[in-house]
Scaffold this motif. Structure first.
Motif, PDB file in Angstrom:
ATOM      1  N   GLN A   4      71.593   0.735  66.600  1.00 26.75           N
ATOM      2  CA  GLN A   4      71.444   0.676  68.052  1.00 26.75           C
ATOM      3  C   GLN A   4      70.784   1.940  68.587  1.00 26.75           C
ATOM      4  N   ARG A   6      68.623   3.793  66.980  1.00 32.47           N
ATOM      5  CA  ARG A   6      67.199   3.720  66.646  1.00 32.47           C
ATOM      6  C   ARG A   6      66.449   2.812  67.621  1.00 32.47           C
ATOM      7  N   VAL A   7      67.076   1.728  68.041  1.00 32.45           N
ATOM      8  CA  VAL A   7      66.442   0.822  69.018  1.00 32.45           C
ATOM      9  C   VAL A   7      66.200   1.551  70.335  1.00 32.45           C
ATOM     10  N   TYR A   8      67.188   2.288  70.798  1.00 27.20           N
ATOM     11  CA  TYR A   8      67.028   3.029  72.053  1.00 27.20           C
ATOM     12  C   TYR A   8      65.907   4.061  71.942  1.00 27.20           C
ATOM     13  N   ARG A   9      65.838   4.742  70.824  1.00 25.31           N
ATOM     14  CA  ARG A   9      64.786   5.749  70.650  1.00 25.31           C
ATOM     15  C   ARG A   9      63.402   5.109  70.600  1.00 25.31           C
ATOM     16  N   GLN A  10      63.292   3.935  69.987  1.00 19.74           N
ATOM     17  CA  GLN A  10      62.012   3.228  69.985  1.00 19.74           C
ATOM     18  C   GLN A  10      61.602   2.811  71.398  1.00 19.74           C
ATOM     19  N   LYS A  11      62.567   2.354  72.178  1.00 18.21           N
ATOM     20  CA  LYS A  11      62.265   1.973  73.562  1.00 18.21           C
ATOM     21  C   LYS A  11      61.847   3.184  74.392  1.00 18.21           C
ATOM     22  N   SER A  13      60.344   5.887  73.248  1.00 20.43           N
ATOM     23  CA  SER A  13      58.992   6.228  72.815  1.00 20.43           C
ATOM     24  C   SER A  13      57.959   5.279  73.419  1.00 20.43           C
ATOM     25  N   SER A  14      58.287   3.988  73.446  1.00 19.01           N
ATOM     26  CA  SER A  14      57.371   3.015  74.027  1.00 19.01           C
ATOM     27  C   SER A  14      57.169   3.258  75.520  1.00 19.01           C
ATOM     28  N   THR A  17      54.880   6.252  76.048  1.00 13.98           N
ATOM     29  CA  THR A  17      53.471   5.910  75.803  1.00 13.98           C
ATOM     30  C   THR A  17      52.884   5.131  76.982  1.00 13.98           C
ATOM     31  N   TYR A 268      67.409   4.626  79.191  1.00 13.78           N
ATOM     32  CA  TYR A 268      67.546   4.530  77.739  1.00 13.78           C
ATOM     33  C   TYR A 268      68.001   5.849  77.124  1.00 13.78           C
ATOM     34  N   THR A 269      67.625   6.962  77.731  1.00 13.15           N
ATOM     35  CA  THR A 269      68.114   8.252  77.245  1.00 13.15           C
ATOM     36  C   THR A 269      69.622   8.355  77.422  1.00 13.15           C
TER      37      THR A 269
END
Length: 296
Positions: A4, A6-11, A13-14, A17, A268-269
């Motif tokens: 979970q 890792r999912v938050y960190r990907q969101k 980052s997205s 961007t 998300y943070t």
């Protein structure tokens, strides 16, 4: 719990961007809108001069010119729709298309047939998706209009206006475009271009007597020369107004997107921090529980 996080960190980052892209587009639109507004302001004196010249000829002569005479019956009407070639401008294109649809319904309720002249890929895509036909389409250059395009549009409209309605011509022409009111407000405008309604934009502050005019060689010849130029200036001015409104709409939309990206990053943070804290708490609990089990 680690998955979970890792999912938050990907969101996150997205979202970062996306924010970089929208922020860059916002700055580009902000730089372009100043140039677009300058072009609109620069074209205003010429448009006013042409308006005064046409007003002088139309008001001080008894010539029944086809471009200034209201026909007895109007069978066909042309609607020129100004949109953009690109999206990412909020409701810029949808509101002008909606205004054009309302105008079309009004014209049809009056017993008039409607033919369309489209400017911009968004209008072309709108009609293509609905399998609707149009007389002419001009794409490209909507963000930086050129006068040659305005001349081409003007010639096509004048040719249709001078053609009999039974042969595919039109009896009146309407323009539908967005006008820049402010950086946060762009409103759709409907203007009847032909038959000509000469209205001076500025009210007179003092009561003055109209001067006497002498036309050389004659009023009809002067109108033949002035009215096409006047129509070109009106069409080009509408293109400049639409371009300026588009840049303002893009800046507004991109700023809203950047603000939404900031909100997503913040949310998300917070969720990622909570997930990380929960993971740490769980690991500590497992260590303490293991140590107690060994001690017992």
């Amino acid at each position: 719990m680690g998955a979970q996080l890792r999912v938050y960190r990907q969101k996150i980052s997205s979202a970062k961007t996306t924010k970089k892209i929208t922020r860059a587009m916002e700055l580009i639109a902000a730089s372009r809108i100043q140039k677009a507004k300058a072009r609109v302001e620069a074209s205003t004196p010429y448009a006013r001069a042409i308006t005064r010249a046409v007003s002088a000829v139309a008001n001080n002569s008894d010539t029944a010119h086809p471009l200034t005479t209201e026909p007895e019956t109007i069978e066909r009407a042309a609607v020129v729709i100004y949109t953009s070639d690109r999206g990412l401008a909020g409701a810029f294109n949808s509101q002008v298309l909606r205004e054009a649809e309302e105008l079309s319904e009004l014209l049809r309720s009056e017993g008039k047939q409607v033919s369309y002249y489209l400017i911009g890929r968004k209008a072309q895509g709108y009609f293509t998706f609905r399998n609707r036909s149009s007389e002419r389409t001009w794409i490209g250059g909507t963000e930086n209009p050129e006068f040659e395009t305005a001349k081409e549009v003007s010639q096509a409209l004048l040719t249709a206006f001078n053609t009999d309605a039974a042969e595919g011509g039109v009896d009146e022409i309407h323009l539908v475009y967005n006008r820049l009111v402010s950086m946060v407000s762009q409103v759709p405008v409907v203007t009847r271009l032909l038959p000509l309604e000469v209205v001076e934009g500025e009210a007179e502050t003092e009561v003055t007597l109209d001067p006497l005019y002498a036309f050389e060689p004659d009023a009809e010849t002067v109108l033949d020369r002035l009215l096409p130029v006047y129509i070109e200036s009106r069409i080009f001015n509408a293109m400049l107004e639409s371009a300026a409104a588009k840049h303002a709409a893009t800046q507004k939309a991109m700023k809203s997107a950047s603000d939404n990206a900031d909100t997503l990053i913040r949310d998300y943070t917070r969720l990622a921090n909570n997930a990380r804290q929960s993971e740490i708490t769980q690991q500590i609990s497992e260590i303490v529980g293991g140590a107690d089990a060994l001690a017992n």
